[in-house]
Scaffold this active site. Structure first.
Site, PDB file in Angstrom:
ATOM      1  N   LEU A  84       0.828  -1.197   0.000  1.00 46.73           N
ATOM      2  CA  LEU A  84       0.000   0.000   0.000  1.00 46.73           C
ATOM      3  C   LEU A  84       0.863   1.248   0.000  1.00 46.73           C
ATOM      4  O   LEU A  84       1.947   1.267   0.590  1.00 46.73           O
ATOM      5  CB  LEU A  84      -0.906   0.032   1.241  1.00 46.73           C
ATOM      6  CG  LEU A  84      -1.959  -1.055   1.369  1.00 46.73           C
ATOM      7  CD1 LEU A  84      -2.605  -0.986   2.749  1.00 46.73           C
ATOM      8  CD2 LEU A  84      -3.023  -0.924   0.292  1.00 46.73           C
ATOM      9  N   LYS A 116      -4.138  -0.939  11.224  1.00 47.80           N
ATOM     10  CA  LYS A 116      -2.946  -1.434  10.533  1.00 47.80           C
ATOM     11  C   LYS A 116      -1.994  -2.048  11.563  1.00 47.80           C
ATOM     12  O   LYS A 116      -1.213  -1.353  12.204  1.00 47.80           O
ATOM     13  CB  LYS A 116      -2.251  -0.311   9.758  1.00 47.80           C
ATOM     14  CG  LYS A 116      -1.131  -0.807   8.860  1.00 47.80           C
ATOM     15  CD  LYS A 116      -0.520   0.319   8.062  1.00 47.80           C
ATOM     16  CE  LYS A 116       0.557  -0.220   7.148  1.00 47.80           C
ATOM     17  NZ  LYS A 116       1.642  -0.893   7.900  1.00 47.80           N
ATOM     18  N   ARG A 137       4.629 -12.614   1.692  1.00 50.33           N
ATOM     19  CA  ARG A 137       4.433 -11.776   0.516  1.00 50.33           C
ATOM     20  C   ARG A 137       5.618 -11.877  -0.445  1.00 50.33           C
ATOM     21  O   ARG A 137       5.452 -11.911  -1.654  1.00 50.33           O
ATOM     22  CB  ARG A 137       4.250 -10.319   0.940  1.00 50.33           C
ATOM     23  CG  ARG A 137       4.167  -9.363  -0.259  1.00 50.33           C
ATOM     24  CD  ARG A 137       4.132  -7.912   0.202  1.00 50.33           C
ATOM     25  NE  ARG A 137       2.803  -7.557   0.653  1.00 50.33           N
ATOM     26  CZ  ARG A 137       2.542  -6.832   1.729  1.00 50.33           C
ATOM     27  NH1 ARG A 137       3.535  -6.439   2.482  1.00 50.33           N
ATOM     28  NH2 ARG A 137       1.314  -6.517   2.049  1.00 50.33           N
ATOM     29  N   LYS A 324      -0.956   6.462   7.983  1.00 49.02           N
ATOM     30  CA  LYS A 324      -0.070   6.220   9.120  1.00 49.02           C
ATOM     31  C   LYS A 324      -0.283   7.253  10.237  1.00 49.02           C
ATOM     32  O   LYS A 324      -0.676   8.391   9.988  1.00 49.02           O
ATOM     33  CB  LYS A 324       1.396   6.271   8.668  1.00 49.02           C
ATOM     34  CG  LYS A 324       1.812   5.176   7.692  1.00 49.02           C
ATOM     35  CD  LYS A 324       1.914   3.834   8.389  1.00 49.02           C
ATOM     36  CE  LYS A 324       2.588   2.787   7.528  1.00 49.02           C
ATOM     37  NZ  LYS A 324       4.040   2.957   7.405  1.00 49.02           N
TER      38      LYS A 324
END
Length: 691
Positions: A84, A116, A137, A324
């Site tokens: 992201l 998150k 990932r 964030k």
């Protein structure tokens, strides 16, 4: 920044980011914090948006993560595991939504917000209800097969009940989720590390990532990892036929299928609700209630059809973003170095920074402490640096990114003369000092120290007002502050009766002060808050008792200070020859004694203290605190030790009895190991206090 300069900066950023991503994702090493790396990536992203023609195919904004580890079997993801893009402010979020609307041609303001979690993304594959593969990932296309390790995690179902669901589980199911470690488990593991004499882990994510990459699943099992699943990737047609239209509905289906989902996630109608969600969880008191660490929220367009229409840009989906929390570390550029003259004449280099947001505030200056610190960092004007700020602590430069240098950086020179009055600079050990004892800058700095929170704590008397009072000849020293009248101030331009009343009222309310704070306010060279407490105890022990209280006046301090010798001062713990001489010299100076007398005439009083029989429980034991304590603040811990007869030291030596190590301890922890000093974790420390 013009296009040429932007191109050079982009090239440096790409090289630096790729290096740190390789260290982090492939070698499991970390030289800079996640926040600092995010800051570098965000600068690159913004520059590429400004100059899209300069964005290269191999830019980190076009990639997902690192290469898979050699120790594990490589597996290819059927659909890419995307990363992201980041947002750090409300304006970043508004810009993201505007770009999305422009691309899709239609407005959309319905979102799904997720916490998150500071963990590791994984993919799970189930066939006929049985977990057949779990992978990391990796680079987004190829990851590492960590199936055996994931099977040790209780929150990851090994087998699903296919029948008896409103939506039947398909024969083959591909899911995405997060592996993480709870705060409680992280604390337990670090306490074990300390007991073994090993350095604690820096953060929960490192533990989680390292745990799932263990070749021995028993190690993974011992870490008690946890997991949330947040997306159904395949088969998409099953969801479409069942009428599933939103990301929120996917979460509810996952729950009915037996997967653990995060119940704190919620939909949001418009950015205002997104901001409220994010701001709620950024508050420490709310995050403290969570069992795991988070570093922001994920915002996703809730409508699956709109989300799919957004497609992918670079490494990230257009219709989702990581919003964030305010970073505690960020990268910026040293634009200049200014020299300040402190209250004791010491020259302090202060960095002028390219403004950057750290910890929720915009930072444009940072102290560098002294010239040795510049040498240690290898700092030059023009360098790209990492700035750190925790809580209300003054921001500091913690690292120079030397790989970002262009060759245009300038060396920082130590001045030969005071920048304020031109007097010759004198070198004393690690510090450089103005040779003029009456330097005006030193005088102002002393006044700032005198009224500071740890001294007289006179709120409202900031540097500008103090400078104004000096300039108008209303004060010549700190004692004059207590002789000011409302009329003296009210007549000044830009002041008024209300301002004058507030200043005088605040000043009068601070005339009674504790002896430790009074000693600290004097600005004696080398004497900080802790030494001021030790001196106060020494002087109080010689004071007069009356009605169960220890009565002490400034004249008593003068009388006792004149009698005490430098040798006697060295008998006080943590006071060495150099500090003892500094204290002795201060009280031997007649001008300083006159100043103390003036303070008394100005109405300053030292408060009486009720002396209780001291506890001897920790008598003779010297404690050093390092790292962050959870059960109490550092000051509360110090007061508790003192109340039980123990002593506090700011440095580790062979005389130290115990080092109390909280989370992320500093160099004192390493020093204790080196000297063989007993190290206590927080629980052991608390147990010692109870015994």
């Amino acid at each position: 920044m013009d296009k040429k300069a932007a191109g050079e900066r982009i090239s440096q950023l790409v090289k630096t980011i790729n290096r740190h991503r390789y260290l982090y994702h492939v070698l499991d090493k970390q030289e800079i914090s996640d926040a600092a790396l995010d800051s570098l990536k965000n600068e690159l992203f913004n520059l590429e948006r400004q100059y899209p023609e300069l964005a290269s195919p191999d830019s980190p904004t076009q990639r997902v993560a690192g290469k898979p580890l050699k120790e594990f079997k490589k597996v290819r993801h059927e659909t890419p595991m995307l990363s992201l893009n980041d947002a750090f402010s409300e304006q970043d979020m508004k810009d993201w939504l505007e770009r999305l609307k422009n691309y899709l041609g239609i407005p959309n303001s319905n979102f799904y917000c997720e916490l998150k979690i500071d963990g590791l993304a994984v993919e799970l594959i189930y066939e006929n209800g049985v977990l057949t593969r779990g992978s990391t990932r990796g680079d987004g296309f190829i990851g590492e097969d960590i199936t055996q390790n994931l099977k040790t995690i209780e929150a990851v179902p090994l087998k699903l009940e296919i029948e008896n669901h409103k939506l039947k589980i398909p024969p083959r199911l591909v899911l995405r989720g997060e592996i993480f470690i709870t705060k409680k488990e992280f604390k337990r593991i670090n306490e074990e590390q300390i007991k073994k004499g090993e350095k604690p882990f820096a953060n929960p994510r490192n533990v989680a990532a390292g745990s799932v990459r263990q070749l021995d699943p028993k190690v993974t099992s011992s870490r008690h990892l946890d997991s949330y699943i947040y997306d159904i990737v395949l088969p998409a047609e099953v969801l479409t036929k069942a009428g599933v239209k939103t990301h929120e509905e996917k979460h509810q289906i996952l729950k009915t299928w037996g997967f653990k989902i995060n119940s704190d996630n919620k939909p949001a109608n418009g950015l205002a609700e997104v901001f409220n969600f994010r701001n709620f969880w950024e508050k420490k008191e709310n995050r403290d209630k969570l069992p795991f660490e988070i570093d922001g929220i994920v915002v996703i367009v809730n409508d699956d059809k709109v989300f799919d229409a957004g497609g992918v840009i670079g490494k990230a989906p257009r219709a989702a973003i990581a919003y964030k929390f305010s970073p505690r570390e960020a990268e910026t550029i040293i634009e200049d170095i200014k020299i300040q003259v402190g209250r004791t004449g010491v020259l302090t280099p202060v960095a002028t920074l390219r403004p950057v947001e750290v910890g929720g505030v915009t930072i444009s200056h940072s102290t560098l402490h002294n010239f040795d610190e510049i040498k240690r960092l290898g700092l030059k004007i023009g360098d790209t640096v990492v700035i750190s700020r925790a809580g209300d602590v003054i921001p500091k430069v913690i690292k120079v990114l030397k790989e970002m240098r262009t060759g245009k950086e300038k060396e920082i020179k130590i001045p030969a003369n005071c920048p304020f009055d031109g007097a010759k600079i004198i070198k004393e050990g690690a510090v450089y000092r103005c040779g003029n004892p009456k330097c005006g800058a030193r005088h102002l700095q002393f006044l700032k120290h005198f009224v500071s929170r740890s001294a007289f704590n006179i709120q409202g008397l900031g540097p500008k007002i103090l400078n104004r009072l000096l300039g108008e000849n209303l004060i010549s020293d700190a004692a004059d502050i207590f002789q000011l009248k409302e009329g003296d101030i009210a007549v000044l331009e830009r002041f008024g009766e209300k301002s004058a009343q507030n200043i005088i009222s605040e000043t009068k309310s601070r005339q009674i002060i504790s002896l430790p704070r009074f000693i600290y306010s004097l600005g004696i060279l080398h004497v900080g808050e802790e030494t001021s407490r030790l001196l106060a105890d020494k002087f109080f022990a010689r004071g007069k008792s009356s009605g169960g209280k220890q009565v002490f006046q400034i004249k008593d301090l003068i009388e006792q200070a004149k009698k005490i010798t430098a040798e006697e001062l060295q008998e006080i713990p943590d006071i060495g020859p150099r500090m003892a001489q500094s204290i002795y010299d201060w009280f031997s100076n007649e001008k300083n004694i006159e100043f103390l007398g003036k303070m008394e005439k100005s109405g300053v009083e030292i408060e009486s203290v009720k002396r209780q029989a001291p506890s001897v429980k920790l008598k003779g034991k010297i404690f050093v605190l390092t790292g962050t304590l959870e059960a109490m603040s550092r000051e509360q811990a110090k007061e508790k030790i003192r109340s039980l007869g123990g002593e506090i030291s700011e440095s580790v030596s062979k005389n130290t009895g115990y080092v109390v190590a909280g989370l992320e301890p500093g160099s004192k922890f390493e020093k204790a190991k080196e000297l063989g000093i007993s190290v206590l974790n927080e629980q052991e420390f608390l147990n010692m206090l109870k015994k």
